[in-house]
Design an enzyme around this catalytic site. Structure first.
Site, PDB file in Angstrom:
ATOM      1  N   LYS A   1       2.186  -2.359  -4.654  1.00 50.57           N
ATOM      2  CA  LYS A   1       1.826  -1.864  -2.489  1.00 50.57           C
ATOM      3  C   LYS A   1       1.894  -0.649  -3.209  1.00 50.57           C
ATOM      4  CE  LYS A   1       0.043  -5.208  -1.695  1.00 50.57           C
ATOM      5  NZ  LYS A   1      -0.021  -6.624  -0.942  1.00 50.57           N
TER       6      LYS A   1
HETATM    7  C1  LIG Z   1       0.788  -8.536  -0.546  1.00 49.51           C
HETATM    8  C2  LIG Z   1      -0.439  -8.802   0.567  1.00 49.51           C
HETATM    9  C3  LIG Z   1       0.671  -9.280   1.433  1.00 49.51           C
HETATM   10  C4  LIG Z   1       1.975 -10.223   1.149  1.00 49.51           C
HETATM   11  O1  LIG Z   1       3.111  -9.062   0.573  1.00 49.51           O
HETATM   12  P1  LIG Z   1       4.742  -8.954   0.568  1.00 49.51           P
HETATM   13  O2  LIG Z   1       5.135  -8.435   1.246  1.00 49.51           O
HETATM   14  O3  LIG Z   1       4.246  -9.837  -0.659  1.00 49.51           O
HETATM   15  O4  LIG Z   1       4.819 -10.252   1.808  1.00 49.51           O
HETATM   16  C5  LIG Z   1       0.404  -9.443   2.959  1.00 49.51           C
HETATM   17  N1  LIG Z   1      -1.043  -9.814   3.083  1.00 49.51           N
HETATM   18  C6  LIG Z   1      -1.717  -8.998   1.685  1.00 49.51           C
HETATM   19  C7  LIG Z   1      -3.029  -8.411   2.336  1.00 49.51           C
HETATM   20  C8  LIG Z   1      -1.310  -8.465   1.148  1.00 49.51           C
HETATM   21  O5  LIG Z   1      -1.738  -7.568   0.371  1.00 49.51           O
END
Ligand SMILES: *Cc1c(COP(=O)(O)O)cnc(C)c1O
Length: 395
Positions: free
Chosen positions: A196
């Site tokens: 991210k």
């Molecule tokens: C990565 C992602 C998540 C989950 O995030 P985590 O921190 O791994 O739980 C949720 N929604 C979207 C759209 C994502 O890309």
């Protein structure tokens, strides 16, 4: 004498991964400082991270959690809806959000998406809501970091902003109009997963401007306890606690928070680089037939978490074959997302309209997320584009 020129080689001069995680020297020394302090789980470092993060997005409170998915579940539970209540969401998103809804005892209702923007339009939201006779809440996702008009989406769903939870896993830095994501709906959930825009490795944050809601989240992220260990173990503090809520074990550690604080300090510079890289991709791919560029927001600010192009039917190879061909050249890529109505568990536990979700099916056929992170070089982008040009001109 003639010079033999060889055709331009497009094999990547080095592997170009889909996304890289860089934990810089500031973050590493902050981690060392926390490890030496003798307090490594949730403590003062988390408190500071929460404050700095909430300030950044313009919310009054930040509650650090173990993941965005856990944050979504806690926020949904915090709405206090009757068990079995329906929650609208896009079918074109990560499966974690649907799991959060079902774990909270609620039922996901899948909305179709517009084939161009890849998110539900107001008309599609209205259609999905009509089909089930109303929803109690909605999860809005800013896909790829491109802003969605949250207020308009809520109005189309027939609910107030206090029943909207945003999945902002892609949307740190996104602005809807002039409002930063994190300060718009009841609660906004961010992810610090390794790929991210703000990467810790794992972790999440829920922001809200509702103090009571924040206090509920503070308890429910740690078993529902009225006082966490940090507050119980400080000298002079009481060892007593009560458990008044049904909680999860979903707290963030001080080690993670130290990384997050350092990453937040460089975040604006990282985002500026993402904007440059997106523009470089756009400029080079603009002339390519059968590849559509990612849609730009009409207004507001795109956080450029993903750079996702659309491979049109006229392209010489299928999207799946393109992924393999790029991979053979050492170039990573990804697909966001396999729609939920194509996943075994979800199709059995979500409300899927009788007519299917054809917009999302169309998006899924052609969508391709190219390598993208703030640490890419201009050469990396050029090599990816050269590869697409070569594969796209073959017949
Ligand atoms: C990565 C992602 C998540 C989950 O995030 P985590 O921190 O791994 O739980 C949720 N929604 C979207 C759209 C994502 O890309």
């Amino acid at each position: 004498m003639t010079v033999q020129t060889s055709p331009r080689r497009v094999a990547a001069s080095r592997p170009i991964p889909f996304a890289r995680t860089v934990i810089g020297p500031e973050a590493r020394s902050a981690v060392a400082r926390v490890l030496e302090s003798g307090w490594v789980t949730t403590g003062q470092e988390v408190v500071e991270f929460e404050r700095e993060f909430a300030d950044y997005v313009g919310a009054s409170r930040g509650v650090a959690v173990s993941s965005c998915t856990a944050g979504l579940e806690l926020a949904l539970r915090g709405l206090g809806l009757a068990p079995g209540s329906r929650v609208l969401m896009s079918t074109n998103t990560f499966c974690g959000a649907a799991g959060a809804i079902t774990h909270a005892g609620l039922v996901p209702v899948l909305a179709d998406v517009d084939p161009w923007s890849a998110v539900p339009t107001e008309d599609l939201i209205r259609a999905a809501v009509r089909e089930v006779g109303g929803v109690s809440a909605m999860v809005v996702v800013h896909l790829g970091g491109r802003p969605v008009d949250v207020e308009a989406a809520a109005a189309a769903a027939g609910i107030g902003l206090d029943r909207v939870i945003e999945d902002a896993a892609h949307a740190l830095g996104t602005e809807v109009g002039s409002q930063r994501v994190g300060s718009i709906s009841r609660a906004t959930c961010f992810s610090f997963y390794a790929t991210k825009n703000l990467a810790i490795g794992e972790g999440g944050m829920v922001t809200t401007s509702d103090d009571d809601f924040a206090e509920t989240l503070v308890r429910t992220r740690l078993h529902g306890m009225s006082r966490d260990a940090w507050r119980r173990y400080t000298p002079g503090a009481s060892w007593r606690y009560d458990v008044a809520d049904d909680g999860l074990k979903a707290n963030l550690t001080d080690v993670q928070a130290a990384i997050g604080r350092a990453q937040l300090r460089r975040f604006d510079a990282d985002q500026a680089r993402r904007v440059e890289l997106a523009a470089r991709y756009d400029a080079q791919l603009a002339g390519l037939p059968s590849i559509s560029l990612p849609p730009r927001p009409v207004e507001g600010r795109h956080a450029w978490h993903l750079y996702a192009v659309r491979i049109q039917p006229g392209f010489p190879v299928s999207r799946d074959e393109l992924i393999d061909r790029l991979s053979a050249l050492g170039i990573g890529s990804s697909v966001h997302f396999i729609p939920l109505h194509r996943l075994t568990w979800h199709v059995n536990h979500c409300v899927v309209p009788a007519g299917g979700l054809p917009g999302a099916d169309r998006v899924f056929e052609g969508t391709l997320s190219l390598p993208f992170d703030q640490n890419m070089t201009d050469d990396d982008v050029d090599e990816v584009c050269a590869a697409l040009r070569q594969i796209g001109s073959a017949r």
